[in-house]
Design an enzyme around this catalytic site. Structure first.
Site: not given
Length: 309
Positions: A57, A59, A85, A117-118, A167, A241
């Protein structure tokens, strides 16, 4: 526009993005259209050759992504595989995801970007990317271009037939990689089912399948990981994740590794980040890194919920 002229534009965009300066709306639209043409040819289980550096990730922590490239090597000199992500929570989701997509379009053979998932319409409306697009562009068009593009991202990757990257984790609906290859991925991440599980599930100390506290996906035990790896001729499942304080964490007797590449996550968790280098014989080594020094961080109050760390 001919290819040569577009490549020149692309190089200029990458240069601009490296300075954390966003592209304009039309440029983003063009970039996303080009990216779709490339990603639509990729498989749900995208084949990747080593050597490659695997990342978790990010982010929207743009300056930490720059640090990642400093530590791991610039693209395209180093081959990269990112496990999703890219957006939400950090202050620079726009610049972060635009740069990664621009690198994908410029060097399609050198960088692989998977779906997290984002990378979804629903999640980005809650956790920051939608609001950031609105704030930086004055409308939701850029958010729409990117979330439409997210439907095209491959779900998983397979490094040299042995290391399976994704992920989230495994799914009770999926026994083989062929099951994944057969999925229709060109859609918003569903609330349940195999595609959802690949992006939402987590390994657990308990055996078997369990209910996930996240409200999506499952937890899976070491028995599940061992069976899956054995059935598919794999040596390792590499996933992201979950925040892990050292940046990487082995579990399930080294059948699974978690890699998390956002240091001091949410600018407050105090964790290290890591990336996993796989050399041309698939030997792995982990590089850990701390946050990049912050200059003039924008003062944004936390408006996003704390759940789903």
């Amino acid at each position: 526009m001919d290819d040569k002229a577009f490549t020149k534009d692309l190089d200029q965009w990458v240069e601009q993005l490296n300075e954390c300066k966003q592209l304009n709306e039309n440029q983003v639209r063009t970039l996303c259209e080009k990216a779709k043409e490339i990603l639509t040819k990729e498989s749900n289980v995208q084949e990747v050759r080593c050597p490659v550096t695997v990342c978790g990730d990010v982010h929207g922590q743009f300056h930490d992504l720059m640090e990642l490239f400093r530590i791991g090597g610039k693209s395209p000199d180093t081959n990269y595989l990112f496990m999703g992500d890219y957006v939400d929570r950090g202050y620079y989701s726009v610049e972060t995801v635009t740069l990664l997509v621009a690198l994908k379009v410029r060097y399609p053979e050198r960088i692989t970007i998977l779906r997290g998932n984002h990378e979804s319409r629903q999640i980005t409306q809650v956790y920051g990317f939608y609001d950031e697009c609105l704030r930086k562009y004055g409308n939701a068009n850029v958010w729409k271009y990117f979330t439409d593009l997210f439907d095209y991202l491959p779900l998983t990757a397979l490094v040299d037939g042995q290391i399976f990257c994704l992920h989230g984790g495994l799914s009770p609906s999926i026994d083989t990689l062929d099951h994944i290859r057969a999925l229709d991925r060109l859609q918003e991440v569903p609330h349940e089912g195999p595609m959802c599980d690949l992006l939402w599930s987590d390994p657990d100390d308990r055996g078997g399948w369990g209910i996930s506290p996240r409200g999506a996906g499952y937890t899976f035990g070491q028995d599940i990981s061992e069976t899956f790896n054995h059935a598919n001729g794999l040596t390792l499942v590499s996933r992201a994740h979950q925040l892990v304080m050292e940046g990487y964490n082995w579990c399930h007797d080294r059948n699974v590794v978690t890699i998390f590449s956002a240091p001091n996550y949410c600018y407050r968790c105090g964790n290290q980040a890591a990336i996993m280098e796989l050399d041309d014989t698939l030997k792995y080594s982990f590089l850990q890194f701390d946050p990049a020094p912050r200059r003039g961080e924008p003062h944004v109050t936390r408006r996003t919920p704390d759940y789903f760390l």
